[in-house]
Design a protein around this motif. Structure first.
Motif, PDB file in Angstrom:
ATOM      1  N   SER A 103     -20.135 -14.104   0.681  1.00  0.00           N
ATOM      2  CA  SER A 103     -20.737 -15.058  -0.023  1.00  0.00           C
ATOM      3  C   SER A 103     -22.605 -14.693  -0.033  1.00  0.00           C
ATOM      4  O   SER A 103     -23.263 -15.399  -0.787  1.00  0.00           O
ATOM      5  CB  SER A 103     -20.746 -16.356   0.762  1.00  0.00           C
ATOM      6  N   LYS A 104     -22.787 -13.884   0.935  1.00  0.00           N
ATOM      7  CA  LYS A 104     -24.258 -13.451   0.850  1.00  0.00           C
ATOM      8  C   LYS A 104     -24.609 -12.314  -0.139  1.00  0.00           C
ATOM      9  O   LYS A 104     -25.854 -11.909  -0.083  1.00  0.00           O
ATOM     10  CB  LYS A 104     -24.635 -13.046   2.632  1.00  0.00           C
ATOM     11  N   LEU A 105     -23.458 -11.893  -0.850  1.00  0.00           N
ATOM     12  CA  LEU A 105     -23.941 -10.725  -1.653  1.00  0.00           C
ATOM     13  C   LEU A 105     -24.396 -11.428  -3.133  1.00  0.00           C
ATOM     14  O   LEU A 105     -24.184 -12.713  -3.379  1.00  0.00           O
ATOM     15  CB  LEU A 105     -22.693  -9.994  -2.098  1.00  0.00           C
ATOM     16  N   ASP A 106     -25.252 -10.630  -3.881  1.00  0.00           N
ATOM     17  CA  ASP A 106     -25.589 -11.177  -5.120  1.00  0.00           C
ATOM     18  C   ASP A 106     -24.655 -10.577  -6.209  1.00  0.00           C
ATOM     19  O   ASP A 106     -24.355 -11.487  -6.978  1.00  0.00           O
ATOM     20  CB  ASP A 106     -26.952 -10.324  -5.617  1.00  0.00           C
ATOM     21  N   ASN A 107     -23.773  -9.612  -5.870  1.00  0.00           N
ATOM     22  CA  ASN A 107     -22.829  -9.431  -6.902  1.00  0.00           C
ATOM     23  C   ASN A 107     -21.528  -8.816  -6.145  1.00  0.00           C
ATOM     24  O   ASN A 107     -21.729  -8.136  -5.190  1.00  0.00           O
ATOM     25  CB  ASN A 107     -23.181  -8.215  -7.866  1.00  0.00           C
ATOM     26  N   LEU A 108     -20.577  -9.358  -6.397  1.00  0.00           N
ATOM     27  CA  LEU A 108     -19.083  -9.205  -5.716  1.00  0.00           C
ATOM     28  C   LEU A 108     -18.053  -8.884  -6.994  1.00  0.00           C
ATOM     29  O   LEU A 108     -18.028  -9.499  -7.902  1.00  0.00           O
ATOM     30  CB  LEU A 108     -18.579 -10.067  -4.925  1.00  0.00           C
ATOM     31  N   CYS A 109     -17.395  -7.810  -7.016  1.00  0.00           N
ATOM     32  CA  CYS A 109     -16.296  -7.433  -7.976  1.00  0.00           C
ATOM     33  C   CYS A 109     -15.089  -7.293  -7.486  1.00  0.00           C
ATOM     34  O   CYS A 109     -14.932  -6.401  -6.473  1.00  0.00           O
ATOM     35  CB  CYS A 109     -17.075  -6.149  -8.881  1.00  0.00           C
ATOM     36  N   LEU A 110     -14.069  -7.793  -7.757  1.00  0.00           N
ATOM     37  CA  LEU A 110     -12.787  -7.707  -7.522  1.00  0.00           C
ATOM     38  C   LEU A 110     -11.853  -7.062  -8.049  1.00  0.00           C
ATOM     39  O   LEU A 110     -11.613  -7.457  -9.163  1.00  0.00           O
ATOM     40  CB  LEU A 110     -12.060  -9.197  -7.061  1.00  0.00           C
ATOM     41  N   LEU A 111     -11.320  -5.870  -7.739  1.00  0.00           N
ATOM     42  CA  LEU A 111     -10.268  -5.313  -8.597  1.00  0.00           C
ATOM     43  C   LEU A 111      -8.800  -5.742  -8.451  1.00  0.00           C
ATOM     44  O   LEU A 111      -8.297  -5.506  -7.103  1.00  0.00           O
ATOM     45  CB  LEU A 111     -10.522  -3.771  -8.367  1.00  0.00           C
ATOM     46  N   CYS A 112      -8.030  -6.007  -9.262  1.00  0.00           N
ATOM     47  CA  CYS A 112      -6.780  -6.373  -9.146  1.00  0.00           C
ATOM     48  C   CYS A 112      -5.776  -5.350  -9.743  1.00  0.00           C
ATOM     49  O   CYS A 112      -5.765  -4.892 -10.634  1.00  0.00           O
ATOM     50  CB  CYS A 112      -6.529  -7.616 -10.055  1.00  0.00           C
ATOM     51  N   GLY A 113      -5.228  -4.673  -8.429  1.00  0.00           N
ATOM     52  CA  GLY A 113      -4.051  -3.850  -8.837  1.00  0.00           C
ATOM     53  C   GLY A 113      -2.747  -4.430  -9.291  1.00  0.00           C
ATOM     54  O   GLY A 113      -2.528  -5.485  -9.044  1.00  0.00           O
ATOM     55  N   HIS A 114      -1.957  -3.684  -9.781  1.00  0.00           N
ATOM     56  CA  HIS A 114      -0.682  -3.635 -10.113  1.00  0.00           C
ATOM     57  C   HIS A 114       0.361  -2.389 -10.128  1.00  0.00           C
ATOM     58  O   HIS A 114      -0.166  -1.395  -9.726  1.00  0.00           O
ATOM     59  CB  HIS A 114      -0.649  -4.243 -11.653  1.00  0.00           C
ATOM     60  N   TYR A 115       1.690  -2.771 -10.284  1.00  0.00           N
ATOM     61  CA  TYR A 115       2.594  -1.944 -10.137  1.00  0.00           C
ATOM     62  C   TYR A 115       2.750  -1.312  -8.854  1.00  0.00           C
ATOM     63  O   TYR A 115       2.835  -1.995  -7.846  1.00  0.00           O
ATOM     64  CB  TYR A 115       2.231  -0.632 -11.202  1.00  0.00           C
ATOM     65  N   GLU A 116       2.624  -0.201  -8.670  1.00  0.00           N
ATOM     66  CA  GLU A 116       2.610   0.701  -7.519  1.00  0.00           C
ATOM     67  C   GLU A 116       1.286   0.887  -6.781  1.00  0.00           C
ATOM     68  O   GLU A 116       1.053   1.345  -5.612  1.00  0.00           O
ATOM     69  CB  GLU A 116       3.401   1.903  -7.455  1.00  0.00           C
ATOM     70  N   GLY A 117       0.126   0.323  -7.546  1.00  0.00           N
ATOM     71  CA  GLY A 117      -0.961   0.510  -7.213  1.00  0.00           C
ATOM     72  C   GLY A 117      -2.024   1.184  -8.048  1.00  0.00           C
ATOM     73  O   GLY A 117      -1.616   1.577  -9.080  1.00  0.00           O
ATOM     74  N   VAL A 118      -3.126   1.544  -7.712  1.00  0.00           N
ATOM     75  CA  VAL A 118      -4.013   2.400  -8.365  1.00  0.00           C
ATOM     76  C   VAL A 118      -4.116   4.082  -8.090  1.00  0.00           C
ATOM     77  O   VAL A 118      -3.902   4.216  -6.830  1.00  0.00           O
ATOM     78  CB  VAL A 118      -5.446   1.909  -8.646  1.00  0.00           C
ATOM     79  N   LEU A 138       2.842  -8.945  -3.295  1.00  0.00           N
ATOM     80  CA  LEU A 138       2.671  -9.679  -4.465  1.00  0.00           C
ATOM     81  C   LEU A 138       3.103  -8.823  -5.648  1.00  0.00           C
ATOM     82  O   LEU A 138       2.966  -7.603  -5.554  1.00  0.00           O
ATOM     83  CB  LEU A 138       1.441 -10.603  -4.614  1.00  0.00           C
ATOM     84  N   THR A 139       3.122  -9.451  -6.826  1.00  0.00           N
ATOM     85  CA  THR A 139       3.382  -8.755  -8.031  1.00  0.00           C
ATOM     86  C   THR A 139       2.078  -8.120  -8.321  1.00  0.00           C
ATOM     87  O   THR A 139       2.075  -6.921  -9.013  1.00  0.00           O
ATOM     88  CB  THR A 139       3.861  -9.850  -9.215  1.00  0.00           C
ATOM     89  N   GLY A 140       0.997  -8.626  -8.092  1.00  0.00           N
ATOM     90  CA  GLY A 140      -0.307  -8.023  -8.560  1.00  0.00           C
ATOM     91  C   GLY A 140      -1.570  -8.726  -7.696  1.00  0.00           C
ATOM     92  O   GLY A 140      -1.481  -9.489  -6.833  1.00  0.00           O
ATOM     93  N   GLY A 141      -2.732  -8.201  -7.971  1.00  0.00           N
ATOM     94  CA  GLY A 141      -3.819  -8.563  -7.209  1.00  0.00           C
ATOM     95  C   GLY A 141      -4.381  -9.762  -7.716  1.00  0.00           C
ATOM     96  O   GLY A 141      -5.415 -10.117  -6.900  1.00  0.00           O
ATOM     97  N   GLU A 142      -4.055 -10.416  -8.998  1.00  0.00           N
ATOM     98  CA  GLU A 142      -4.712 -11.865  -9.146  1.00  0.00           C
ATOM     99  C   GLU A 142      -4.965 -12.702  -8.254  1.00  0.00           C
ATOM    100  O   GLU A 142      -5.951 -13.286  -8.074  1.00  0.00           O
ATOM    101  CB  GLU A 142      -4.132 -11.979 -10.489  1.00  0.00           C
ATOM    102  N   LEU A 143      -3.603 -13.096  -7.665  1.00  0.00           N
ATOM    103  CA  LEU A 143      -3.524 -14.306  -6.612  1.00  0.00           C
ATOM    104  C   LEU A 143      -4.523 -13.886  -5.763  1.00  0.00           C
ATOM    105  O   LEU A 143      -5.281 -14.841  -5.079  1.00  0.00           O
ATOM    106  CB  LEU A 143      -2.003 -14.363  -6.388  1.00  0.00           C
ATOM    107  N   PRO A 144      -4.380 -12.873  -4.750  1.00  0.00           N
ATOM    108  CA  PRO A 144      -5.194 -12.442  -3.957  1.00  0.00           C
ATOM    109  C   PRO A 144      -6.816 -12.443  -4.237  1.00  0.00           C
ATOM    110  O   PRO A 144      -7.622 -13.183  -3.655  1.00  0.00           O
ATOM    111  CB  PRO A 144      -4.764 -11.194  -3.249  1.00  0.00           C
ATOM    112  N   ALA A 145      -7.107 -12.125  -5.294  1.00  0.00           N
ATOM    113  CA  ALA A 145      -8.454 -12.163  -5.877  1.00  0.00           C
ATOM    114  C   ALA A 145      -9.089 -13.574  -6.100  1.00  0.00           C
ATOM    115  O   ALA A 145     -10.140 -13.920  -5.974  1.00  0.00           O
ATOM    116  CB  ALA A 145      -8.485 -11.126  -7.223  1.00  0.00           C
TER     117      ALA A 145
END
Length: 250
Positions: A103-118, A138-145
């Protein structure tokens, strides 16, 4: 603060991020959140972003180039490089301290993986940190993100009604939260504790503190090892332990 999600399902993420507290915070300008479709950067005419793993094995692996290009496009438009966090079961466990750090960052980017990963080269070259919600798949990284985005956004100034709103919640205070009650005062024969109806703030605070300590001891005793406890807290926990031992509860 700005949070960006790199995902194969931007509509799914937008549906969640447009509701409730985080949706209102976005509209009010307390946080900027954007979702970016990795598939839009596929060079495949069918917009495929995955392929079979070298060496064989089950499942598919997300290809590096659509992810690289999606992140590069974001960096170019922002004129800065956000901290890139990959959501994966192999990452370090996400907790409230991590949410506060993010929360103290100005910019945070979340990468959502899928399948067996990236593709591993993505992790080696552009990912700054790997985060997990827990030891499950889980099926993908969307819910954690989405969980991370929500946990981080609610810590930002103005998002909640008051700073104490999140500081008193479970885990944020170092303890599990005390029991909560509302109307009616009697329901199915169960009554609200009398102390909460009396309006004596010091007594209410004492009741809630002891209830939080008791609940934490029963459900998450590991938290007591790092919680900031007073001498009075320690005395209460010792008395609770003694009473339960006497009653054969332990």
């Amino acid at each position: 603060m700005r949070i960006d999600l790199l995902t194969l399902f931007p509509a799914m993420c937008e549906a969640v991020l447009s509701e409730s507290i985080i949706g209102r915070a976005r509209k009010a300008g307390f946080v900027t959140i954007a979702c970016h479709d990795i598939r839009a950067f596929s060079q495949n005419k069918h917009r495929h972003v995955d392929d079979y793993p070298y060496g064989g094995g089950a499942g598919m692996v997300m290809q590096p180039d659509p992810i690289f290009d999606c992140f590069a496009d974001l960096c170019g438009r922002l004129h800065t490089r956000p901290r890139l966090v990959y959501l994966t079961p192999q990452g370090r466990r996400f907790d409230q301290d991590t949410a506060l750090r993010f929360s103290k960052l100005d910019n945070l980017c979340l990468l959502c993986g899928h399948y067996e990963g990236v593709d591993e080269r993505v992790l080696e070259e552009i990912v700054d940190e790997e985060i997990s919600l827990g030891d499950f798949v889980l099926t993908g990284g969307e819910l954690p993100a989405l969980c991370v985005a929500d946990a981080v956004a609610r810590l930002l100034p103005g998002v909640l009604a008051g700073e104490e709103s999140w500081q008193e919640e479970s885990i944020a205070s170092g303890l599990l939260e005390y029991p909560q009650y509302t109307r009616p005062p009697v329901y199915h024969g169960r009554t609200v504790p009398e102390v909460l109806l009396g309006g004596h703030h010091a007594q209410i605070e004492d009741f809630r503190r002891k209830a939080a300590l008791a609940r934490t001891r029963a459900r998450r005793p590991d938290l007591l090892e790092t919680a900031a406890l007073t001498e009075a807290d320690g005395a209460f926990l010792q008395a609770l332990h003694a009473a339960q031992a006497e009653n054969g509860a332990e």
